[in-house]
Structures are given as structure tokens and as C-alpha cells.
Design a protein around this motif. Structure first.
Motif, PDB file in Angstrom:
ATOM      1  N   ARG A 448     -26.755 -12.566 -59.835  1.00 59.20           N
ATOM      2  CA  ARG A 448     -27.235 -13.424 -58.745  1.00 59.20           C
ATOM      3  C   ARG A 448     -28.659 -13.019 -58.378  1.00 59.20           C
ATOM      4  O   ARG A 448     -29.014 -12.905 -57.211  1.00 59.20           O
ATOM      5  N   PHE A 450     -31.555 -14.499 -58.520  1.00 62.64           N
ATOM      6  CA  PHE A 450     -32.374 -15.411 -57.721  1.00 62.64           C
ATOM      7  C   PHE A 450     -32.054 -15.250 -56.239  1.00 62.64           C
ATOM      8  O   PHE A 450     -32.952 -15.257 -55.392  1.00 62.64           O
ATOM      9  N   GLN A 451     -30.778 -15.091 -55.919  1.00 62.65           N
ATOM     10  CA  GLN A 451     -30.371 -14.867 -54.535  1.00 62.65           C
ATOM     11  C   GLN A 451     -30.954 -13.566 -53.993  1.00 62.65           C
ATOM     12  O   GLN A 451     -31.241 -13.442 -52.792  1.00 62.65           O
ATOM     13  N   GLN A 453     -33.793 -12.507 -54.268  1.00 63.05           N
ATOM     14  CA  GLN A 453     -35.131 -12.730 -53.726  1.00 63.05           C
ATOM     15  C   GLN A 453     -35.118 -12.840 -52.202  1.00 63.05           C
ATOM     16  O   GLN A 453     -36.112 -12.497 -51.544  1.00 63.05           O
ATOM     17  N   ASP A 493     -31.074 -12.108 -66.999  1.00 57.25           N
ATOM     18  CA  ASP A 493     -30.805 -11.933 -65.573  1.00 57.25           C
ATOM     19  C   ASP A 493     -31.420 -10.642 -65.053  1.00 57.25           C
ATOM     20  O   ASP A 493     -31.850 -10.562 -63.895  1.00 57.25           O
ATOM     21  N   GLU A 496     -34.907 -11.349 -64.194  1.00 55.34           N
ATOM     22  CA  GLU A 496     -34.980 -12.098 -62.943  1.00 55.34           C
ATOM     23  C   GLU A 496     -34.746 -11.191 -61.742  1.00 55.34           C
ATOM     24  O   GLU A 496     -35.337 -11.407 -60.677  1.00 55.34           O
ATOM     25  N   ASN A 648     -42.626 -20.910 -62.774  1.00 56.13           N
ATOM     26  CA  ASN A 648     -41.522 -20.876 -61.814  1.00 56.13           C
ATOM     27  C   ASN A 648     -40.376 -21.764 -62.282  1.00 56.13           C
ATOM     28  O   ASN A 648     -39.649 -22.361 -61.482  1.00 56.13           O
ATOM     29  N   LYS A 650     -36.796 -22.936 -63.678  1.00 56.41           N
ATOM     30  CA  LYS A 650     -35.469 -22.529 -63.225  1.00 56.41           C
ATOM     31  C   LYS A 650     -34.893 -21.474 -64.162  1.00 56.41           C
ATOM     32  O   LYS A 650     -34.859 -21.644 -65.374  1.00 56.41           O
ATOM     33  N   THR A 653     -30.084 -17.578 -63.236  1.00 52.41           N
ATOM     34  CA  THR A 653     -29.301 -17.153 -62.073  1.00 52.41           C
ATOM     35  C   THR A 653     -29.531 -18.030 -60.847  1.00 52.41           C
ATOM     36  O   THR A 653     -28.872 -17.841 -59.830  1.00 52.41           O
ATOM     37  N   GLU A 654     -30.442 -18.978 -60.946  1.00 53.78           N
ATOM     38  CA  GLU A 654     -30.725 -19.829 -59.793  1.00 53.78           C
ATOM     39  C   GLU A 654     -29.502 -20.662 -59.434  1.00 53.78           C
ATOM     40  O   GLU A 654     -28.849 -21.246 -60.299  1.00 53.78           O
ATOM     41  N   GLY A 655     -29.167 -20.674 -58.160  1.00 54.03           N
ATOM     42  CA  GLY A 655     -28.014 -21.429 -57.690  1.00 54.03           C
ATOM     43  C   GLY A 655     -26.721 -20.635 -57.666  1.00 54.03           C
ATOM     44  O   GLY A 655     -25.717 -21.112 -57.124  1.00 54.03           O
ATOM     45  N   LYS A 657     -24.219 -17.890 -56.321  1.00 55.65           N
ATOM     46  CA  LYS A 657     -23.991 -17.205 -55.049  1.00 55.65           C
ATOM     47  C   LYS A 657     -22.649 -16.502 -55.107  1.00 55.65           C
ATOM     48  O   LYS A 657     -21.773 -16.858 -55.878  1.00 55.65           O
TER      49      LYS A 657
END
Length: 657
Positions: A448, A450-451, A453, A493, A496, A648, A650, A653-655, A657
Motif C-alpha cells: 500500500r 501509495f497510501q 504517501q 511496490d 513506490e 506521475n 499510476k 499500489t495506487e488505490g 487500502k
């Protein structure tokens, strides 16, 4: 005469009551106020505890002052000022019974936290590089150690559970089971500044960042509202568990349905006469990630033929598997176990065996990270005095790939519930004055990334709020290189997650990041070189906190420009920017199709020019964008550049949760 005796008797009785009350008045202190502790220098330091008395006095030897305070509802609190570093000193507390704390130093107090790479001890399960020599030479009486126990809680606690009765003096007898990264951090600063250092180590392996963040802060982003509410309500917790069990059962049915080892619900790859001649070979015990399967997650089947000469009783078999396994012998189901850290103990009934050739089949499911059958290289079948080694070559093939399935349902439990570790291992400390924080965590949040961030800055600012210091220095370790290297550039990942850490460095003031992609281990998520990790963190502290002139950072991406087919990258910390060896490596480039190709790169006027014949109209450049990158960009410091990307687009891991 009788009246006189009566008065003396009454007086004696009163004195007896008073003396009894004084004798019963015993001060109680938090677990971190002990002999050998370190208090933050040049600060207003809170000091508190409990008592049955009505008032209490505290005397501090460094300024020969005495503080008196009333006890309210059994609790007392004073604030005293500490001088510049020094010691040893004493604090004497008197509530009718005198309690003295001795060998106290005044210096710099650092909170050291995170997951297993921060927790990794010099010896024990860690066994860092040169651990025996490092332990033998750990004679630093000016460094003090406080080790928190693993505790989680639904609600914030006021008491910290600690090991070894509180603070300990750093010595060969006390350092072995302490955080290696924290120790080398303190040792470097002490050698440079000769200031006493107090290390509060509060870490827990395999933990998530949201578990280290207060529920109040987490509620601001709403990603964990359901889990937080479930911690407050048994009804909501039961409903959450029921939904998870239903989702998990559905997912496991889909997993089994996609497993080619089963056909119409019946196992076909475990029958003795199954033709496995097309299967590949792998040496066990080992992790399959480093034996040809890269970063594979999913189901792998293993088969091995074993000759047994005599069968007089049942056989036993023990090993570890990551994460879940099932085992058959000659097509007969023996058992299954769930959990990556659970040793398997199977009994194979004699009736399942035969003299001569027998076939053992093991099905392993790996959900994340390393997978396989691991443990003692001499794992074997055993019956009485007879042992048959199973170490060596096994046939294997893939049964199902997790990429072909929806994400496995997840339920935060125990210590990984949002805020659960913060409540028990950070909250009790928030009134203890500290200089700063060092942090090593992120591996468990990589899926996760991206989360992360928003989670990472959230936690930093949360701790600063809780410790009442909006500028509290927060220094952290960027994830090291890990897993198998890939031949072609692609998604990652871990890259990221490193990006989330790099963005935090850029966006949150008074932070520092130690880049470690040059000192990791592709086959070990716990690299043994903790000396350099600690030193890199210490150099950041020396430069940014202690105003010492020292190199502390490799190149950090700043900006880019495109001209024709060349992308030019500019960096902060670009003094004497160079390749560590030979030609620059680790750069990839893509056009608008978002397909990356390895790129040529060269240094021109302190900048890096990147280009590739396959990409005539470049749009993006990435550097060290991989789980286990091999980039070699550095500068005058000799430290590695952080991974980065100029786009930037996608990520994977974006989205999530």
C-alpha cells in the motif's frame, strides 16, 4: 500522674498513627524513571509519579534544588530545568519514604522505533556483521539503553512495559539484544560530540505504520474508520470479523479453483503416478523467490520420491513453510498448517507408506515476500532411529499466480490494528522529553505504498503533536534493496514505498533520510550491515541537529528538462556527482507509451543526461525503480542517490487500502 500518663499514651498513639502513615506512603515511578537514565539537556523536563502521601519533595543534585508539590488523586508532577550535558547525578524523592535514583546522566535522548530492521539486535536472531567483535567492544558507559516490551492496546496506556528493570549502561553484557541500528547511531554521535546518549528503543517486527499512529490522527483521513470503530465496539468488531471470514472463504475458494493442482475439486498433482517430468527442479529447503521464481506470490507444488527400506512405525516430518502448506504422501492427505512462522510437525501413518519408492507432495501458498520451504538444511523423515534426509532436489511447478486473483482480504489483528502499538508503546512516553526520533519501517506497508504517501507524514506530525514539539527532528531509513534483480525495468511496490519516503523528506520539515539501496541483501529482508545504517542516520543528525559539518546525503532528484531525445536531470547535493564505478547504471526511460527501456546516462556539468535509442521522444526517466536496484550514482559523500521518477503515472499500489 494518671492524667500525665494518659496524655503520653494519647501522644504515643498519635505518633504511631503518623509514623504508620509515613511508612505506608511509598512513591511509585513510571518504568522509565530509573537508575542510569538519561534526561534531555537544556530542557524543561517533566517528572511524575504516584504516592499515598499528601505532598512530595524532589531534590536534584545538578542544581541542588528542592521542588515541593502536592499529591492530587494519588498523582504528582513537577517540572525542573536541566543544564548542559553532564553527570552522573541523583534525584531524591521524599513522600515520607525516601527513594533515590542514581547514576543519572543529562544528555541527548533519542526515540528509536519501527519494525524488524530497527528491532534487529546485534546478536540473537540478528547476528549482524562482526557481531561478536562489536559486542565485545561495546564499552560505552555514557550511552544508556531502555528497551520497551511488545505490548498492544485498544486504548492509550499510561504505563510503558520495559525489559531489564529500566535503563541500562551500555556494555558487552547489555548490548547483545538491543537494536543494532540504534546502537551504531548513538556510538557515532558520542564519538563525535562526547555527549551522553539515551536510547529509548520501542520497535516491533512486521508492523504497519498505522499501528504506530494515534486513532485521533488516523480519523482525519478516514482510511481506517471501520477498524477504529471495531476497537471501540464489540458488536462492530464481531461484524467486521464475520465479514472478513466470509470474504476470506470466498477468496480461498477462488484460489483453490484457480489451482491447476486440483481438478474438479480433487487433487491430481499428489498422486504417485502423476507425470512430473516436465516440472523444474529446485533445491530445498530454500525460498523460491531466490531460486528462479523472482518475486512470485501464489501456489507452488513440490514433489520428491523417497526410498524407505523398512516400515515398523509412523514417521514424523518437521519444517517451516511460508505462508501456508498442505502435504500428501503417496496421494494420501496428511495435513496442513497456516502461518509463515509456525514450525510444521506432521505424523505420517505407517499405513500411508510402502517399502521402496514413496512420493511426498507439498503444496505451498505464499501471500507476500519470500515463499518456500525453509529451516534446517537437514530436514528429514524420522521413525525411531531411522532418518531419511529430504534436503536436496525437488520437482516443482506453479499451481496458481496471485496476480490472476483479486487481492486477498485483510483483517488487522492484534498489534497491527490501527493505533494499537501507539497506544501501548508510544503514548506512555509522550511526556518524556526527547531530542528526536530515528525510524526504520515500511516493508510491511509496501503493498500500500501509495497510501504511505499520506500515512508517513501523518504519523510524523502526529508524534510531534503528542510530544509537544512541532520541530521534533525525525530521521528515517529508506528501504534497502531486496528481492531478485530483474533483467528489464518494470513496476515495483518497494520503489513506490521509497518514493513515498522521498516525498516525505521533501514535504515535511526537519526530517532526514538515509538511503540504503547499496547495502541491502537481495536474499535477506534483514541485511546484516547495520553499522552503515546507524552511521548514516548519525551523520544526518550531526549535520542537521548538531550543526557539525559533515557529508550526509547522496544526490537527491530536483528537476528535469527534455531536449530532443535527451532528458537532463538536475540534483540537490550534486557536488562532484559521479558514478561509483565505471558507467552510470540504473536509469530507464520511456515515451508516452509508458514502456521503459534501459537508458544510457552520462554526467555533463553536474547534471545527468539520459537517453536511449529505442525512445526518440522521451517523456519520463526513472532511476533505481526496482525492488533490488543496482544504480551507482553518488557524489562527493560516496553515499547513494535516492531512487526517483519524473512521471506521475499510476503505480501498482495506487488505490490499495
Amino acid at each position: 500522674m494518671k492524667g500525665h500518663l494518659f496524655k503520653k499514651t494519647i501522644l504515643g498513639f498519635v505518633l504511631l498513627i503518623v509514623s504508620s502513615q509515613v511508612a505506608n506512603a511509598t512513591v511509585t515511578l513510571p518504568s522509565f524513571f530509573t537508575d542510569n537514565m538519561v534526561l534531555q539537556q537544556k530542557s524543561a523536563v517533566q517528572f511524575w509519579g504516584e504516592s499515598d502521601a499528601k505532598s512530595i519533595t524532589i531534590a536534584t543534585s545538578w542544581d541542588k534544588k528542592t521542588y515541593k508539590t502536592n499529591v492530587e488523586n494519588g498523582k504528582w508532577n513537577v517540572v525542573f530545568k536541566t543544564p548542559v550535558y553532564g553527570g552522573p547525578y541523583k534525584i531524591t524523592i521524599n513522600d515520607g519514604t525516601i527513594k533515590t535514583l542514581s547514576n543519572i546522566l543529562i544528555g541527548e535522548v533519542w526515540l528509536c522505533s519501527g519494525q524488524s530492521n530497527m528491532e534487529m539486535p546485534l546478536e540473537g536472531w540478528g547476528k549482524i556483521n562482526n557481531y561478536k567483535e562489536e559486542i565485545a567492544n561495546a564499552n560505552y558507559p555514557q550511552i544508556r539503553l531502555l528497551q520497551a516490551e511488545h505490548v498492544e492496546s485498544t486504548l492509550p496506556l499510561h504505563t510503558l512495559k520495559v525489559q531489564h528493570d529500566g535503563w541500562n549502561v551500555c556494555s558487552p553484557q547489555t548490548i547483545a539484544d538491543f537494536s543494532a541500528t540504534a546502537y551504531f547511531f548513538a556510538r557515532k554521535i558520542f564519538r563525535e560530540k562526547n555527549i551522553p546518549i539515551g536510547l529509548i528503543h520501542s520497535s516491533w517486527g512486521g508492523t504497519l505504520i498505522e499501528a504506530w499512529t494515534s486513532s485521533g490522527a488516523l480519523c482525519a483521513i478516514h482510511d481506517f474508520d471501520t477498524e477504529i470503530q471495531a476497537m471501540k465496539s464489540e458488536t462492530d468488531a464481531a461484524a467486521l470479523l464475520q465479514q472478513y471470514n466470509a470474504d476470506l472463504a470466498d477468496w480461498e475458494m477462488k484460489l483453490r479453483g484457480s489451482d491447476k493442482g486440483f481438478e474438479t475439486g480433487k487433487v491430481i498433482w499428489a498422486i504417485p503416478n502423476f507425470d512430473d517430468s516436465s516440472w523444474k527442479t529446485m533445491t530445498l529447503p530454500s525460498f523460491f523467490d531466490s531460486n528462479g521464481l523472482g518475486n512470485f506470490d501464489g501456489i507452488v507444488w513440490f514433489r520428491k520420491k523417497v526410498n524407505i527400506s523398512t516400515i515398523n512405525a509412523d514417521f514424523t516430518l518437521s519444517y517451516y513453510a511460508d505462508d501456508d502448506d498442505m502435504i500428501w504422501v503417496n496421494g494420501n492427505y496428511v495435513g496442513e498448517t497456516k502461518g509463515y512462522n509456525v514450525e510444521r510437525h506432521y505424523t505420517i501413518p505407517a499405513k500411508f507408506l510402502k517399502k521402496g519408492e514413496n512420493t511426498i507432495t507439498i503444496r505451498v501458498f505464499d501471500g507476500a515476500g519470500n515463499g518456500g520451504i525453509y529451516g534446517d538444511e537437514n530436514f528429514f523423515l524420522k521413525s525411531g532411529k531411522e532418518t531419511i534426509s529430504l534436503a536436496g532436489n525437488w520437482k516443482y511447478t506453479i499451481g496458481a499466480d496471485s496476480k490472476d486473483l483479486p487481492a486477498k482480504p485483510y483483517l488487522a489483528q492484534g498489534q497491527n490494528r490501527p493505533s494499537a502499538i501507539y497506544n501501548a508503546m508510544i503514548s506512555p512516553l509522550v511526556n518524556y522529553k526527547i531530542k528526536g526520533v530515528i525510524w526504520y519501517q515500511g516493508e510491511s506497508n509496501a503493498e500500500r505504498a501509495f497510501q504511505y504517501q499520506k500515512l508517513f507524514p501523518l504519523m510524523i506530525n502526529d508524534w510531534r503533536t503528542q510530544f509537544k514539539d512541532k520541530n521534533l527532528p525525525f530521521l528515517f531509513v529508506q528501504l534497502a534493496n531486496y528481492k531478485q534483480q530483474k533483467e528489464q525495468p518494470g513496476d515495483s511496490d518497494w520503489a513506490e514505498l521509497r518514493e513515498a519516503q522521498f516525498k516525505t523528506l521533501k514535504s515535511v520539515s526537519n526530517t532526514g533520510m538515509a538511503v540504503t539501496t547499496d547495502i541491502g541483501n537481495g536474499e535477506d529482508i534483514h541485511p546484516k550491515n547495520k553499522q552503515d545504517v546507524g552511521v548514516r542516520l548519525a551523520n544526518i543528525a550531526l549535520a542537521k541537529v548538531y550543526n557539525t559539518k559533515t557529508e550526509y546525503s547522496g544526490p537527491l532528484y530536483k528537476s528535469y528538462s527534455i531536449k530532443a531525445n535527451v532528458v537532463t536531470i538536475d540534483f540537490d547535493f550534486n557536488e562532484n556527482i559521479k558514478a561509483r564505478d565505471d558507467m552510470l547504471k540504473g536509469f530507464s526511460i520511456a515515451g508516452s507509451d509508458q514502456k521503459f527501456h534501459w537508458a544510457d546516462a552520462k554526467i555533463v556539468n553536474g547534471k545527468v543526461e539520459v537517453y536511449a535509442q529505442e525512445v526518440s521522444n522521451p517523456v519520463s526517466v526513472r532511476y533505481n525503480w526496482a525492488d533490488n536496484p543496482n544504480g551507482n550514482l553518488t557524489n562527493a559523500s560516496g553515499l547513494p542517490a535516492s531512487s526517483f521518477r519524473t512521471d506521475n503515472w499510476k503505480g501498482i499500489t495506487e488505490g490499495k487500502k
